[in-house]
Design an enzyme around this catalytic site. Structure first.
Site, PDB file in Angstrom:
ATOM      1  N   GLY A   1       0.832  -1.198   0.000  1.00 16.76           N
ATOM      2  CA  GLY A   1       0.000   0.000   0.000  1.00 16.76           C
ATOM      3  C   GLY A   1       0.866   1.246   0.000  1.00 16.76           C
ATOM      4  O   GLY A   1       1.948   1.283  -0.594  1.00 16.76           O
ATOM      5  N   SER A   2       0.423   2.266   0.715  1.00 21.51           N
ATOM      6  CA  SER A   2       1.096   3.563   0.637  1.00 21.51           C
ATOM      7  C   SER A   2       2.491   3.578   1.248  1.00 21.51           C
ATOM      8  O   SER A   2       3.266   4.506   0.966  1.00 21.51           O
ATOM      9  CB  SER A   2       0.226   4.642   1.292  1.00 21.51           C
ATOM     10  OG  SER A   2      -0.938   4.863   0.512  1.00 21.51           O
ATOM     11  N   THR A   3       2.835   2.569   2.070  1.00 28.08           N
ATOM     12  CA  THR A   3       4.229   2.503   2.536  1.00 28.08           C
ATOM     13  C   THR A   3       5.142   2.234   1.339  1.00 28.08           C
ATOM     14  O   THR A   3       6.325   2.575   1.361  1.00 28.08           O
ATOM     15  CB  THR A   3       4.423   1.402   3.596  1.00 28.08           C
ATOM     16  OG1 THR A   3       4.073   0.132   3.032  1.00 28.08           O
ATOM     17  CG2 THR A   3       3.553   1.664   4.817  1.00 28.08           C
TER      18      THR A   3
END
Length: 579
Positions: free
Chosen positions: A295-297
């Protein structure tokens, strides 16, 4: 004539017997002697003590203790007499009397035990795994024919703490999981043997032959695990999984600059003392073996690559709507509806904007960006000393479709393990140099000679200047208005990134989600990298809500445990809004 014939016959018989005697003595003699010797000797195995597994401070995580198997020489036990200790009167004799006094100490039915004592065998097992105290009580009865066999048992004094990493051994003493499996050969050592001469009824002859080959103890494995930090991390991830009703969760703590992993915590960790009570799928470490979309990591490599390639700086402006269609016709949205904003590169990261990220990633050739993803360790095993590690999934760019080339910019369309994702952040904290994670500091032999794990010099992924810029932008994530404020650690500057990703249900849908959080502290001189994932919570799934508090508690404990002084300088004030 008759006398001559008789004499000839006698001489012939004497020659036959003489020849036979010579054959027996000269030819068969050595073999017969060896056979007679074998019949008079008994050889038993001397088990090599299995090496210990220790934490970073030398605290025992796994060890072997002395145990006894007890057997009976059925030919000798028939001579037993149970006497009154005061009068000497014989109260019972033979197998029945022996069973009566042995049964309570062995926890056996005396009738069943008595049947085992009857026969002509020189050794039949009666019980296994008795403690030294139990054997001493049995030996004090002086029952003839009751003989011990020394052995060992594996114990794990900390219960479930680090059980996912230590592993366990099977009945035969072979490692079946974790470090017990990975280092089975080194831990096992070399067995010895004891040969003694025995009499006709199987008793050892005190003055007879005795030959002993000592056992060589197994190596001791010293890990990088901090037992107290491991315990705290397991406690916090269990609490979070229970609170959010998640399927599972995990935490990884890596020391920045060395690659030493200080904790790998999985929810519901197995207790190696009773591993059979856990399903096989729950006995290992999902932090190492279970891939998930970051995801956004996963946006961090995109920003690092763009900065390193010089196509953006921390203040480069972007127009960021909540919905954006790219030149190839693919449309992307942010998680929440919002008015079109003018944000800097820093602001895009702080807001975790997908539409802003694809604009940044679109400035880099796919092959170049793929190279940075590989450089950060995605799509390949780290080589950590644990079985079952996943390489994750990162397909080469020539297999990306028109949508995947963009989704990989914000952490979808690929998968990582939590260990890989935490290592990626540790690389930024180490000035852009990736160190392969490891969980073993070294091995010590039976004489205590320590051989440290060989650690490479590391691989540079981005420049130190780029790494510093990414960390500075990550600090905006934990600043007011960022998505990671719940991960703040009191007294320390924290650089972090939140993540939320959808999970395929195997039916073509995306019915579940996960929340994650990765970060560094203190941001001005990173000492620890911590990663957290909360997998499939049925309701709230934002990493900034579900995973951030676990990060805060584990990171705070780790910094205090290491004696890291609090931050004394302010975080950089990078503009998030563009003019």
């Amino acid at each position: 004539m008759r006398r001559q014939a008789a004499l000839t016959l006698l001489l012939t018989v004497m020659m036959v017997f003489g020849g036979r005697l010579v054959y027996v003595q000269a030819v068969q003699g050595p073999d017969l002697a060896e056979q007679a010797k074998a019949d008079r000797t008994r050889t038993s195995l001397i088990r090599a003590p299995r090496g210990d597994i220790l934490d970073s401070d030398g605290e025992v995580l796994a060890s072997s203790v002395e145990r006894f198997n007890v057997g009976v020489n059925q030919r000798l036990v028939r001579n037993y007499e149970r006497k009154d200790p005061d009068t000497g009167e014989v109260l019972g004799a033979g197998a029945a009397a022996a069973a009566e006094v042995l049964a309570p100490l062995l926890g056996r039915d005396k009738a069943e035990l008595g049947a085992q004592l009857v026969g002509d065998s020189t050794f039949v097992y009666l019980a296994k795994g008795l403690t030294p105290e139990q054997w001493r009580a049995i030996d004090a009865l002086r029952v003839p024919g009751i003989e011990p066999e020394e052995t060992t048992a594996r114990i794990y004094p900390n219960g479930a703490t680090a059980g996912n990493l230590i592993g366990y051994v099977g009945r035969e003493g072979h490692g079946l999981a974790g470090l017990e499996q990975s280092f089975n050969e080194a831990l096992t050592g070399t067995d010895g043997k004891l040969t003694v001469e025995i009499g006709a009824t199987g008793q050892v002859i005190p003055t007879g032959q005795r030959e002993e080959v000592p056992a060589v103890a197994g190596h001791t494995v010293r890990t990088s695990i901090d037992r107290d930090l491991q315990f705290l991390a397991q406690q916090k991830i269990d609490e979070a999984v229970a609170k959010w009703g998640a399927q599972w969760g995990a935490v990884v703590v890596e020391e920045v600059g060395t690659g030493r992993v200080l904790a790998i915590a999985d929810s519901g960790t197995v207790d190696p003392n009773n591993y059979q009570k856990w399903d096989a799928a729950d006995r290992g470490s999902r932090a190492v073996s279970a891939p998930y979309e970051p995801g956004s990591t996963g946006k961090l490599p995109t920003f690092a690559a763009a900065l390193e390639e010089g196509v953006v700086d921390t203040g480069t402006p972007f127009t960021v709507p909540d919905r954006l269609t790219m030149p190839n016709g693919q449309t992307f949205t942010d998680n929440d509806n919002h008015a079109t904003a003018r944000l800097t590169t820093t602001g895009v990261l702080a807001a975790s904007s997908n539409t802003g990220t694809v604009q940044i990633g679109d400035k880099i050739a796919d092959e170049v960006r793929y190279g940075y993803l590989r450089g950060f360790g995605f799509g390949q095993r780290t080589g950590i000393e644990l079985p079952g590690e996943t390489p994750g999934q990162l397909r080469p760019p020539d297999s990306w479709d028109s949508r995947t080339r963009y989704t990989t910019m914000f952490g979808q369309g690929m998968s990582v393990s939590l260990l890989q994702n935490t290592s990626m952040v540790a690389t930024l904290g180490n000035g852009g140099v990736r160190m392969d994670p490891h969980i073993v500091d070294g091995l010590a032999d039976g004489d205590g000679v320590f051989a440290p794990t060989k650690v490479g010099e590391g691989t540079r992924v981005v420049s130190e200047a780029t790494a510093d810029k990414v960390i500075a932008m990550m600090e905006s994530v934990t600043a007011d208005g960022g998505t990671g404020v719940l991960g703040r650690v009191e007294g320390y500057r924290v650089a972090a990134k939140t993540g939320t990703a959808q999970i395929a249900d195997g039916k073509g849908g995306l019915s579940s989600r996960l929340g994650s959080y990765v970060g560094l502290a203190p941001a001005e001189d990173p000492k620890l990298a911590v990663g957290v994932v909360i997998y499939k919570p049925p309701g709230m799934s934002y990493g900034g809500v579900t995973a951030a508090p676990v990060f805060r508690d584990v990171m705070g404990f780790g910094l205090r445990q290491m004696g890291v002084p609090p931050s004394t300088t302010p975080a950089p004030d990078l503009p998030r809004e563009a003019g």
